[in-house]
Structure formats: C-alpha cells, structure tokens
Design an enzyme around this catalytic site. Structure first.
Site, PDB file in Angstrom:
ATOM      1  N   ASP A   1     -19.681  38.561 -27.802  1.00  0.00           N
ATOM      2  CA  ASP A   1     -21.287  38.083 -28.025  1.00  0.00           C
ATOM      3  C   ASP A   1     -22.557  37.854 -27.611  1.00  0.00           C
ATOM      4  OD1 ASP A   1     -22.124  35.829 -28.495  1.00  0.00           O
ATOM      5  OD2 ASP A   1     -21.380  35.838 -30.952  1.00  0.00           O
ATOM      6  N   GLU A   2     -22.054  37.767 -26.510  1.00  0.00           N
ATOM      7  CA  GLU A   2     -23.050  36.889 -25.417  1.00  0.00           C
ATOM      8  C   GLU A   2     -23.541  37.883 -24.269  1.00  0.00           C
ATOM      9  OE1 GLU A   2     -23.118  33.787 -23.275  1.00  0.00           O
ATOM     10  OE2 GLU A   2     -21.283  32.545 -24.764  1.00  0.00           O
TER      11      GLU A   2
ATOM     12  N   TYR B   1     -22.585  34.402 -16.092  1.00  0.00           N
ATOM     13  CA  TYR B   1     -21.532  34.729 -17.369  1.00  0.00           C
ATOM     14  C   TYR B   1     -21.830  35.605 -18.221  1.00  0.00           C
ATOM     15  CZ  TYR B   1     -18.273  34.462 -21.397  1.00  0.00           C
ATOM     16  OH  TYR B   1     -17.253  34.232 -22.416  1.00  0.00           O
TER      17      TYR B   1
ATOM     18  N   ASN C   1     -18.169  32.784 -30.827  1.00  0.00           N
ATOM     19  CA  ASN C   1     -18.394  31.315 -30.302  1.00  0.00           C
ATOM     20  C   ASN C   1     -16.920  31.310 -31.185  1.00  0.00           C
ATOM     21  OD1 ASN C   1     -20.619  30.909 -28.648  1.00  0.00           O
ATOM     22  ND2 ASN C   1     -20.486  29.572 -29.136  1.00  0.00           N
TER      23      ASN C   1
END
Ligand code: NAD
Length: 339
Positions: A126-127, A153, A182
């Site tokens: 989701d980042e 990242y 997460n």
C-alpha cells in the site's frame, strides 16, 4: 501445479510457503531466495524434507541463473515476494532497492516470457499510494488511486508495479498485482516495528518510537495475506490489481503500548526519537474489490493475532536471538544503539 515463490525465506514468503504446502498438498513449491540478511534458512527447516518442497539459493538479479532454473523446472506460476523491504535501509542506501525490486522483477518476468507461464504475481504494498492525512478518516486507497511514493523503498515497489503492468500489456504476460497493508505474525525480521518492540521490551530496553508515534498503519495478520494471494492465483483476472487490507488502523504508539501491556512492561521504556525522513502519516486500504470479486475477508481479529504473534516470539526466542547476532548486529547497533 509448480509454483516458484521468490523471497520464500523471508517473513511473508515463508508463511506463504507453509500456507501453500498445507492448502495444496498436490502443488510443488520451489523457494528461490538469495538469503540476504532478511532471509533465514532456519525458518524453512520444518518443510525442508517435504517432497513437494525445494529450496534454491539464487538471486533474482542473476539472469543466467534464473533462466537456467526456469528451463529445468518449467514452473506454472511465479509469486514474487523477493525484495529489499525495509524503508529505513532504503533511506540509507537506495541502490540495492532499485536493483532487487526493479531489475530483479524484470529478470523474473523476462524468464516468464521466455519459458511461458500461467501467472506472474507481484506482491506489492500500500506504500505505493503514498500517505493520507490523519484528519480525513473517510479517505482510503483504491486500486485506481494514483501512485505517489515517499521513500526509495516505495518508489522501487511502485516502479516494479508499473513494469509488471507494462509486461502485461506489451507482452501479454498474465500478470496480477496485490497491494497489501502492513503484515504482522511469526517469522518477521526483528527490525520491523512489532517484533522489534517485542524483543526489546523482553530485554527491558528502550522502545524507540519515531516522532509523536501517531502515524497510522493498517495491520493484517500474515496468514490472511497468504490466503488472499492464493485466491488471486486461483480466481484473479490477469492484468488486475487487488488491494488487501484488514480495516484495522492503529497508531504506532498504541501498538507499542499494547505490546507493553501484554508483556507487563512499563510505558517508561518508550522513547520518542527523531522522526523518519519523509515519514508517511496514514495508510488505509479499501479491500472492497477483493472482497466482492474473490470473496476474501480477513479472518484474524487484531486482538487475537497480536496475542498469537507475541506468544510466538516468546516461544521462539532462539529464532530471533540468532538473527540479531552477526551481520545484523552491526546494523542494529548503529540504528538502535548498542545493548
Ligand atoms: P523480508 O525482508 O522479510 O523478506 C524478503 C526476502 O527476499 C528475504 O528472504 C530475502 O533473502 C529475499 N531477497 C531479497 N533480495 C533478493 C534477491 N535479490 N534475490 C532473491 N531473494 C532476495 O520481506 P517481507 O516483509 O516478507 O516482504 C515480502 C514482500 O511483501 C516484499 O515484496 C514487500 O515489498 C511486500 N510487502 C510487505 C509488507 C509487510 O508488511 N512486510 C506489506 C506489503 C507488502
């Protein structure tokens, strides 16, 4: 069905190997992993003798090695977990993130093109969507939310996602992508928030929390993630992206306090440290699509999952104590201070 699981000696990859061997006793699972600091062969010891499992030490950037493996094994499916995965390390040294997460992914897809494949699945995060403001709890990431990354990242993962989409469109490669929130659970490397806090609290060490600790993450028990990927492999449509999340948002500071409560440790161990550069405030996934199309729902409530996870770290001290020695120790000392 023969499945190559890359990064299967890491946290989520190993849990996926266990899940698949149990769920599909007729599948052959090949774990391809270069065993970086984050990969641990001891994690896989219980499946090493399983006739349906094979471990191959290989770097996904090694084109010759990867082609040779595909030629010999002729896999039906590739699930790519292999990645450099720690945001802090990407801020220290972005290059290896670009090499593994982007170049490595393209090498794997080139092998899929060359030898043919039923599905290439990219495990993303989701980042890639960046972050959401804390004061807008009504906002969530959807599959069509623009990619808007903050760290090296997440930028490397977003780049890989774009490449995967391009290989699907340009070369008709049957690709799928999942973007998960997460994860927590057994076998997570003790540099990540939950295991880091558990093991430091057990040793009565300071618990370093970035900034005010109010950054919000959406937590999912790792087995629920594995189940979602299996469903995508079975019924997901090539070319599609699926968001995976548990609607379980928690501020970092609340997670740390909960760990203190379970372990009966004082909050005075908590130490607020200088915030991470570019620290994302809130991640929140809308998992409607995977729920509606594939019938996926998370099964583990956070209160149960976190208890199970803490108990696992208590019962498996050998596993993480071994890990936080040697090569990792230098990095660990630098980041969090010598014991
Ligand atoms: P991890 O760091 O625990 O494991 C990564 C594994 O990949 C290790 O076993 C490592 O040895 C291997 N690896 C690294 N570079 C390699 C290379 N060049 N060739 C072959 N193997 C290599 O990571 P994780 O937390 O299990 O994450 C797995 C995947 O899931 C990653 O792609 C990550 O971006 C994604 N993801 C993680 C989370 C999370 O909360 N942990 C959430 C969403 C998505």
């Amino acid at each position: 069905m023969k499945v190559i699981v890359t990064g299967g000696a890491g946290f989520i990859g190993s849990n996926f190997v266990f899940y698949m061997l149990k769920k599909h006793p007729d599948y052959e699972i090949i774990c391809l992993d270069s065993l970086t600091y984050a990969g641990n062969l001891s994690t896989l010891k219980d499946v090493m003798d399983n006739p349906n499992f094979k471990f191959v030490k290989l770097d996904i950037r090694d084109r010759e090695g990867v082609y040779k493996l595909f030629e010999e094994e002729k896999p039906d499916v590739v699930v790519n977990f292999a990645a450099e995965s720690h945001v802090d390390r990407s801020i220290e040294n972005p290059e290896i993130f670009l090499e593994t997460n982007i170049i490595g992914t393209s090498v794997l897809m080139d092998a899929c093109r060359k030898y043919g494949i039923k599905r290439f699945h990219q495990v993303s995060t989701d980042e890639v969507y960046g972050d959401l403001p804390l004061d807008r709890p009504d906002l969530f990431f959807h599959e069509d939310t623009p990619l808007h990354t903050s760290s090296p990242y997440s930028s490397s993962k977003a780049s890989a996602d774009l490449l995967v989409g391009a290989y699907g469109r340009t070369f008709n490669l049957p690709v799928t992508i999942s973007r998960c929130s997460n994860n927590y659970g057994p076998y997570q490397f003790p540099e990540k928030l939950i295991p880091l806090m558990i093991q430091r609290a057990l040793n009565n060490e300071k618990l370093p929390v970035y900034g005010d600790g109010k950054n919000v993450r959406d937590w999912l028990y790792v087995e629920d993630h594995c189940k979602a990927i299996d469903l995508i492999l079975e019924n997901g449509k090539p070319g599609e992206v699926y968001n995976i999340g548990g609607h379980n948002e928690m501020a970092n500071i609340d997670i740390v306090k909960l760990i203190c409560d379970y372990l009966d440790k004082p909050y005075s161990l908590i130490e607020h440290v200088t915030d991470r550069k570019g620290h994302d405030r809130r991640y929140a996934i809308d998992p409607e699509k995977i729920h509606n199309e594939l019938g996926w729902l998370p099964e583990t409530m956070f209160k149960d999952g976190i208890k199970k996870t803490i108990q696992w770290y208590l019962d498996n001290k050998d596993w993480w104590e071994n890990i936080i020695s040697g090569d990792y120790q230098n990095y660990y000392d630098e980041m969090y201070g010598k014991k």
